[in-house]
Design an enzyme around this catalytic site. Sequence first.
Site, PDB file in Angstrom:
ATOM      1  N   MET A 154     -13.674  17.715   2.887  1.00 29.29           N
ATOM      2  CA  MET A 154     -14.963  17.186   3.354  1.00 29.29           C
ATOM      3  C   MET A 154     -14.950  16.982   4.873  1.00 29.29           C
ATOM      4  O   MET A 154     -15.182  15.877   5.373  1.00 29.29           O
ATOM      5  CB  MET A 154     -15.214  15.870   2.609  1.00 29.29           C
ATOM      6  N   GLY A 155     -14.641  18.040   5.608  1.00 24.14           N
ATOM      7  CA  GLY A 155     -14.720  17.967   7.075  1.00 24.14           C
ATOM      8  C   GLY A 155     -16.149  18.256   7.504  1.00 24.14           C
ATOM      9  O   GLY A 155     -17.099  18.010   6.758  1.00 24.14           O
ATOM     10  N   ARG A 156     -16.275  18.808   8.703  1.00 24.51           N
ATOM     11  CA  ARG A 156     -17.622  19.070   9.245  1.00 24.51           C
ATOM     12  C   ARG A 156     -18.421  19.995   8.332  1.00 24.51           C
ATOM     13  O   ARG A 156     -19.564  19.713   7.992  1.00 24.51           O
ATOM     14  CB  ARG A 156     -17.512  19.742  10.613  1.00 24.51           C
ATOM     15  N   ILE A 157     -17.805  21.133   7.971  1.00 26.89           N
ATOM     16  CA  ILE A 157     -18.559  22.129   7.199  1.00 26.89           C
ATOM     17  C   ILE A 157     -18.786  21.619   5.778  1.00 26.89           C
ATOM     18  O   ILE A 157     -19.894  21.706   5.242  1.00 26.89           O
ATOM     19  CB  ILE A 157     -17.830  23.492   7.216  1.00 26.89           C
ATOM     20  N   THR A 236     -15.110  30.027   1.981  1.00 30.54           N
ATOM     21  CA  THR A 236     -15.450  30.463   3.351  1.00 30.54           C
ATOM     22  C   THR A 236     -14.411  29.908   4.329  1.00 30.54           C
ATOM     23  O   THR A 236     -14.680  29.823   5.528  1.00 30.54           O
ATOM     24  CB  THR A 236     -16.849  29.955   3.774  1.00 30.54           C
ATOM     25  N   SER A 237     -13.235  29.494   3.819  1.00 31.29           N
ATOM     26  CA  SER A 237     -12.240  28.864   4.714  1.00 31.29           C
ATOM     27  C   SER A 237     -11.263  29.918   5.247  1.00 31.29           C
ATOM     28  O   SER A 237     -11.532  30.547   6.269  1.00 31.29           O
ATOM     29  CB  SER A 237     -11.533  27.711   4.002  1.00 31.29           C
ATOM     30  N   ARG A 238     -10.178  30.126   4.535  1.00 29.05           N
ATOM     31  CA  ARG A 238      -9.243  31.186   4.890  1.00 29.05           C
ATOM     32  C   ARG A 238      -8.791  31.867   3.595  1.00 29.05           C
ATOM     33  O   ARG A 238      -8.548  31.191   2.583  1.00 29.05           O
ATOM     34  CB  ARG A 238      -8.017  30.634   5.630  1.00 29.05           C
ATOM     35  N   GLU A 267      -7.010  40.282   4.613  1.00 27.15           N
ATOM     36  CA  GLU A 267      -7.998  40.931   5.486  1.00 27.15           C
ATOM     37  C   GLU A 267      -7.327  41.900   6.439  1.00 27.15           C
ATOM     38  O   GLU A 267      -6.277  41.563   6.987  1.00 27.15           O
ATOM     39  CB  GLU A 267      -8.744  39.863   6.310  1.00 27.15           C
ATOM     40  N   HIS A 285     -15.915  38.166   6.245  1.00 25.81           N
ATOM     41  CA  HIS A 285     -15.624  37.093   7.207  1.00 25.81           C
ATOM     42  C   HIS A 285     -16.749  36.973   8.243  1.00 25.81           C
ATOM     43  O   HIS A 285     -16.516  37.002   9.458  1.00 25.81           O
ATOM     44  CB  HIS A 285     -14.269  37.323   7.891  1.00 25.81           C
ATOM     45  N   ALA A 287     -19.214  34.441   7.928  1.00 25.59           N
ATOM     46  CA  ALA A 287     -19.921  33.176   7.709  1.00 25.59           C
ATOM     47  C   ALA A 287     -20.476  32.586   9.010  1.00 25.59           C
ATOM     48  O   ALA A 287     -21.526  31.952   9.013  1.00 25.59           O
ATOM     49  CB  ALA A 287     -19.017  32.168   7.011  1.00 25.59           C
TER      50      ALA A 287
END
Length: 321
Positions: A154-157, A236-238, A267, A285, A287
Amino acid sequence: MKIFVTRKIPQVGLDLLKQAGHEVAVSEFDRPLTREELMQKVAAADAILSQLVDKIDGEVMDMAGKQLKVIANYAVGYDNLNLKDAESRHILVTNTPDVLTDAVADHAFALMMAAARRVVESDRFSRAGKYTGWQPFLLLGQDVHGKTMGIVGMGRIGSTLAARAAKGFGMKVLYTDQKDNAQLDSEIGSKRVELNELLKTADFISVHVPLLPETRHMFSSKQFEMMKKTAVFVNTSRGPVVDEQALLDALKKGDIFGAGIDVWEFEPKLTPGLAELENIVITPHTASATIEARDNMSRVAAENIIAVLKGEQPPNLVKIT
Ligand code: DGY
């Protein structure tokens, strides 16, 4: 001072660097540099403006030379940079948070919606001329509104996505994080829970954790098996946070309903078999790929460099823990 930019980025940042009186060299190639090219090009740079695909470790930093003061990553994530090597050489590292938060949260929502409502599959179906007329059971998907959203990190994004889910779609929000987000909890009624509880109860699971040794393959067969058969999983992270073979198996076996991934484990290569599945939506990638976000990332990366080269604290210094 000399700044090396490892790949062309939106002009706004390059202009700022030049206006500040710096000598800016941008890679002439419209592709990632090979390690050899990177080693050669960074020589004598006071600052490197890097991409998330550039692996920069102590060896590359040493090739740049002792005058290297800052590596400004053109991304919010910085798992491509060896922070300890930078710290031991007194090189500062910066990133581009905040300016891409909304774009990435929007994209995570787009993947959720697309997977839940089978948008891409329906598009393929329509283009292939398979539609013969309205049918009661054609391409049934999952409701999104009113369901339970599970946010891992639960960070910024993550918190921006949570607000979108609760306010826009009346969703209940569960999340995992190191601490409660008291403000958001009181605003949207979100609740921090243990990961296993989230996996078992959420209808939509969206991942927003950095890639660290402890988050690599955080999602594997065991985690997919815990999820609801109707669940939609979004990353959508890594890429390496997810064991992609396990995701493929889960989608094939029907352990989950669908998935949306913007980041891939290897990737730019996709795990064989994934592209053949109908119940996954895949983006490359992208986003943060809005014109606004990428312009702002360019500006912020430049501002970070300018601050460091003036001897000031950069706005987005990455703290090395
Ligand atoms: C980042 O900035 O780390 C994102 O992955 C870009 O999309």
